[in-house]
Design a protein around this motif. Structure first.
Motif, short mmCIF file in Angstrom:
data_model
loop_
_atom_site.label_atom_id
_atom_site.label_comp_id
_atom_site.label_asym_id
_atom_site.label_seq_id
_atom_site.Cartn_x
_atom_site.Cartn_y
_atom_site.Cartn_z
N LYS A 57 0.83 -1.21 0.00
CA LYS A 57 0.00 0.00 0.00
C LYS A 57 0.86 1.25 0.00
CE LYS A 57 -3.82 2.22 2.39
NZ LYS A 57 -4.75 2.16 3.55
N LEU A 58 2.01 1.18 0.72
CA LEU A 58 2.92 2.33 0.75
C LEU A 58 3.45 2.64 -0.65
CD1 LEU A 58 4.58 4.42 2.37
CD2 LEU A 58 6.32 2.63 2.66
N LEU A 59 3.74 1.58 -1.43
CA LEU A 59 4.30 1.79 -2.76
C LEU A 59 3.24 2.18 -3.79
CD1 LEU A 59 6.77 0.35 -1.39
CD2 LEU A 59 7.21 -0.71 -3.61
N THR A 60 2.02 1.75 -3.57
CA THR A 60 0.99 1.93 -4.60
C THR A 60 0.00 3.05 -4.27
OG1 THR A 60 -0.35 0.21 -3.55
CG2 THR A 60 1.14 -0.47 -5.34
N ASP A 61 -0.04 3.48 -3.05
CA ASP A 61 -0.99 4.52 -2.69
C ASP A 61 -0.62 5.84 -3.38
OD1 ASP A 61 -2.10 6.78 -0.81
OD2 ASP A 61 -3.23 4.94 -0.35
N PRO A 62 -1.58 6.50 -3.98
CA PRO A 62 -1.26 7.75 -4.69
C PRO A 62 -0.68 8.83 -3.77
CG PRO A 62 -3.42 6.95 -5.31
CD PRO A 62 -2.98 6.11 -4.15
N HIS A 63 -1.05 8.82 -2.50
CA HIS A 63 -0.58 9.85 -1.59
C HIS A 63 0.88 9.63 -1.17
CE1 HIS A 63 -4.68 11.34 -1.28
NE2 HIS A 63 -5.10 10.09 -1.03
#
Length: 938
Positions: A57-63
């Motif tokens: 999620k850290l790598l793929t989250d837009p934020h």
């Protein structure tokens, strides 16, 4: 104060507790399950759980997509956490992270280092918590390995090299020991199986196109492919599915400073050759680009290579080229110029050439050069299937080079020549190659005086010179310690040459005395009994008989040269014990060759025919016809049919008797019935015609549709004549006749009525096909032709009805004869019973006469009256003369004519139901001296 105040409270609570537990005993608490972790026996590092979902999620989250430092730190923690290997249950998320990082390497090079570190961990065996994890997560592991191959898309040489190293390490036989608590590494066999089931090899083949300019990475990929394809059929087929052979072979001669590219590529193709689909491999190499690369690589290794490694690589290249020629005869070897170079390299030692390629080329006596010589010979033989190769071979004097080995073997050689064992193997190989090449290069064969060379070698083979063959090669089987291998190959070559039926070759061979020489070999070289011969001896005798048949066929002069000595040999072979036909050594072929020799070399010349008849040749042929399998009938019947042209043969045919005293006509009728059964002709259980409209037609002929054919194409009715033996049997009966044949049963006569009208029935079938074809083509004949066709159909049906009626008459006559025979048999039985009744009656009368005197007197009176009535009264008795001499004995009370002896029969068994008093077969009866019986009352 507070402390002091609190102490009594504690004591009070303690006292209260003690007073409560005084009545109930205290139960100690004991842990029933003690783990290795509790007592500290677990070895290795402990794998702490980590939330991979948060990292993803850290790598793929837009934020947080641009927080590269945090990304790298998270990946570093993950790498430290899984430094001993990834669990199988986490592989899906791990490779999802890899793919995310791989897609961002172009934009941010910071991801390259974590990718490499994660790939290095992937080189370790995967971890399993349970034994069943290998089965449960097998498909996930296979897809993960496939993902490793897909990462070759990353445009980084370091990443690609790491992927290759990872695959090599994961597939390697030596695995790194991993000590992780509560986990166990997967086995080597499991790792190899999941790699084989994945499509990583196919992906690596396709990725070669991405690294044409990166030589180091390409060599590592080829190294991985070589490792994976070694001994794995599934991997090789996957590589072929990705067009791997063409992709690798088309870049064989790319610039390579290391010198490993050619070796790796050849090794991979060799693995594909051993474990993959050879047809698919040859089809991929069957193009100008690949053949040109093979040509350049082979020429380079042959002319520039001098080490043992170079020689082996050169031989591997020619082997791969041989495979292509074998599977694809139309390969563009001629168009690429490879064929001309192969002819040059195959003949430069025996035929002098000024070509620059062979000017300084020398082949030594080492094993690799020796193998190259044999591979070149074999390659040229395979290429001879292409007709465009023949002019190149003729121009390169290929036959002359091969015939240089057709000579006597010498014991002493110079140091630079082939050793005796090598020369013998090359000699046998050259003879085998000539067997295939001479029929297609017959002009070169005559130019090289092939007949003379072969007959001289054959003379040396049967000569007294001592020679101990090595027999080490495939062609030397059965010839160790003798000259049989050379003799066998020489005879095979002669048989191959005469099979061309080239009259110039046959005449030249006959003029050089080949017939007498071959007959002499059969007389002198094979003197042992036939059952003691080895398979190579049987094969050589068969070849000699076939050669003699080819030489003598259709030429009266050569048949005369065959003569009586040849007939004697054929007769001896025709006497072969039929029990040897199933020995597996080739006696059945020898017997067929003997019959063929009798047909081609004996029949047609009156001198040899008469001598063949004198030696009971016809009897032997009919004996074979009765004993051999059905597959041999055609040849024997053909020989007998041509032999029947001689009028003297008919007496031999009619005289022959087989098992159970059967005749030749009966045997031929039996064979005819079997042929009818095989073709499916409609017959009654008695053998009579079942359908008068189709008296000869078989099942296949009835089921085939009528198709209009041109005049030069035979129809089904004509093809039927060639496909079975009925035409030959009919022709033999035309010579024997259809009447007054001995040894025929009623069933044979019924069959003979069909045989007699075979030609009429066959002509009827042809006319019926003509009528059917006209109907299919919707062609109406003119009125006179239509009337003629109608008349033909009626005549054919009438003849069929006549034959059917004749068969019915024969069968009815048989039934009547059987009924008459039955009545005669019954009459004989009744007559036997009547004699028994008369015997009983006579005995009863005899007992009555002996037991009652009145009956005896009446019988005596009847006897006297019968005697008197049978006499002629003399004159003196009629005239009542006084003197009359009576010849009867007075007072003799007998009803039998008296004499000096009397025979008394025993009581019949029928009257007393007991055994007779006297049996002359068991007890010899001794009678007393004869006495005169007088006044005996019986």
């Amino acid at each position: 104060m507070a402390a002091v105040g609190t102490q009594p409270d504690i004591l009070t609570r303690s006292q209260t507790t003690l007073t409560v537990t005084v009545d109930k005993p205290r139960i100690p608490l004991v842990a029933h399950i003690i783990t290795d972790d509790d007592i500290g026996m677990l070895q290795g590092s402990k794998l702490q759980p980590i939330n991979l979902g948060r990292v993803i999620k850290l790598l793929t989250d837009p934020h947080s997509a641009i927080l590269y430092d945090r990304h790298v730190n998270s990946l570093q923690r993950l790498i430290r956490h899984y430094q001993n290997g990834f669990p199988m249950k986490d592989l899906v998320q791990v490779f999802k992270l890899l793919n995310v990082c791989a897609d961002r390497v172009d934009q941010q090079p910071l991801y390259e280092s974590p990718i490499i570190e994660i790939l290095k961990i992937c080189s370790l065996p995967y971890l399993k918590e349970k034994t069943s994890d290998e089965i449960v997560y097998e498909q996930i592991v296979i897809e993960s390995i496939s993902q490793l191959g897909y990462l070759m898309r990353v445009p980084s040489n370091n990443v690609r090299k790491t992927i290759c190293q990872t695959l090599m390490s994961f597939y390697s036989e030596e695995q790194t020991k991993q000590k992780v608590q509560k986990h166990k590494a997967s086995t080597k066999a499991y790792n190899q199986r999941v790699i084989e089931n994945s499509d990583v090899s196919e992906t690596l083949i396709k990725s070669l196109a991405l690294m044409e300019n990166d030589g180091d990475v390409r060599l590592m990929v080829l190294d991985v492919l070589q490792k994976l394809s070694k001994g794995s059929e599934k991997t090789c087929n996957q590589m072929l599915l990705a067009d791997g052979a063409r992709r690798i072979c088309s870049r064989l001669m790319d610039p390579d400073p290391s010198g490993h590219l050619l070796f790796q590529s050849v090794e991979i193709m060799w693995n594909l050759l051993e474990n993959g689909d050879r047809e698919n491999l040859a089809a991929q190499l069957n193009n100008v680009a690949c053949i040109s690369q093979l040509r350049d690589a082979f020429v380079y290794q042959l002319t520039q290579g001098y080490s043992h490694y170079d020689r082996q690589l050169r031989n591997d290249l020619i082997t791969i080229a041989t495979l292509v020629v074998t599977q694809c005869p139309d390969s563009p070897f001629v168009e690429c110029g490879f064929a001309r170079q192969l002819v040059l390299f195959g003949t430069f030692q025996e035929v002098k050439s000024h070509n620059a390629l062979v000017k300084h080329l020398k082949l030594m006596t080492n094993q690799e050069d020796f193998e190259l010589k044999k591979l070149l010979m074999n390659m040229l033989v395979k290429m001879s299937a292409d007709s465009t190769m023949i002019p190149l071979m003729s121009e390169g004097h290929l036959l002359l080079a091969l015939f240089s080995y057709v000579r006597n073997n010498e014991k002493s050689v110079t140091p630079r020549e082939w050793t005796p064992a090598q020369f013998e193997e090359l000699q046998l190989h050259a003879l085998s190659c000539l067997t295939s090449l001479c029929p297609v290069m017959i002009e070169d064969y005559m130019t090289c005086q092939g007949n003379t060379r072969l007959l001289l070698l054959l003379e040396w083979c049967v000569g007294p010179e001592e020679f101990s063959g090595q027999g080490n090669s495939f062609h030397g089987t059965g010839g160790r310690g003798n000259k049989k291998s050379q003799m066998s190959q020489c005879l095979r070559l002669l048989r191959s040459v005469v099979s061309t039926e080239d009259e110039l070759v046959l005449q030249d061979m006959a003029d050089q005395g080949a017939i007498n020489q071959l007959i002499g070999i059969l007389k002198t070289a094979f003197t042992a009994p036939l059952e003691k011969h080895m398979f190579i001896d049987i094969e050589m005798q068969t070849d000699i008989l076939i050669i003699l048949s080819s030489l003598c066929e259709g030429d009266i002069h050569r048949k005369e040269l065959f003569g009586r000595s040849g007939v004697d040999i054929v007769i001896n072979y025709l006497k072969t014990d039929s029990r040897l036909l199933n020995s597996g050594l080739g006696h059945h072929r020898l017997l067929l060759a003997s019959v063929d020799a009798a047909w081609c070399a004996v029949v047609g010349c009156f001198l040899t025919e008469d001598y063949f008849l004198e030696r009971s040749g016809v009897f032997l042929l009919f004996d074979l016809l009765e004993l051999v399998p059905k597959s041999m009938y055609n040849l024997i019947l053909g020989c007998l049919l041509d032999l029947c042209e001689n009028p003297k043969t008919m007496n031999h045919v009619l005289t022959w008797r087989g098992k159970d005293n059967s005749t030749a006509a009966h045997l031929l009728c039996h064979i005819w019935r079997n042929e009818d059964l095989d073709v499916g002709a409609l017959r009654e259980s008695t053998g009579a015609i079942a359908d008068t409209k189709k008296p000869l037609m078989g099942q296949m002929q009835m089921e085939s549709e009528v198709i209009p054919l041109p005049a030069n194409c035979p129809s089904q009715a004509i093809v039927d004549v060639f496909e079975n033996l009925r035409a030959k049997i009919y022709s033999i009966f035309c010579k024997l006749g259809f009447s007054d044949l001995p040894g025929l049963s009623v069933e044979d006569h019924v069959t003979l009525t069909i045989i007699e009208k075979y030609l009429d029935f066959k002509m009827g079938e042809v006319w019926m096909e003509v009528i059917s074809e006209l109907e299919v083509e919707k062609v109406r004949p003119v009125t006179p032709d239509e009337e003629a066709l109608g008349t033909i159909v009626k005549v054919i049906e009438e003849r069929s009805n006549i034959v059917a009626a004749t068969q019915v008459e024969l069968l009815e006559a048989e039934l009547n004869q059987e009924a008459l025979d039955e009545q005669e048999f019954y009459a004989e039985i009744r007559e036997n019973h009547r004699q028994q009744e008369n015997q009983i009656r006579n005995f009863s009368e005899f007992v009555s006469r002996t037991s009652n005197f009145d009956i005896l007197k009446a019988a005596k009176e009847r006897q006297i009256q019968s005697i008197e009535g049978s006499r002629i009264l003399p004159k003196h008795k009629e005239e009542r003369q006084e003197i009359f001499h009576n010849t009867d004995l007075a007072n003799l009370h007998l009803t039998a004519f008296s004499g000096r002896h009397i025979a008394v029969d025993s009581t019949p068994k029928v009257s007393t139901n007991t055994a007779p008093l006297y049996d002359p077969q068991l007890i010899p009866m001794v009678l007393p001296q004869p006495v005169v019986l007088r006044n005996l009352t019986v």
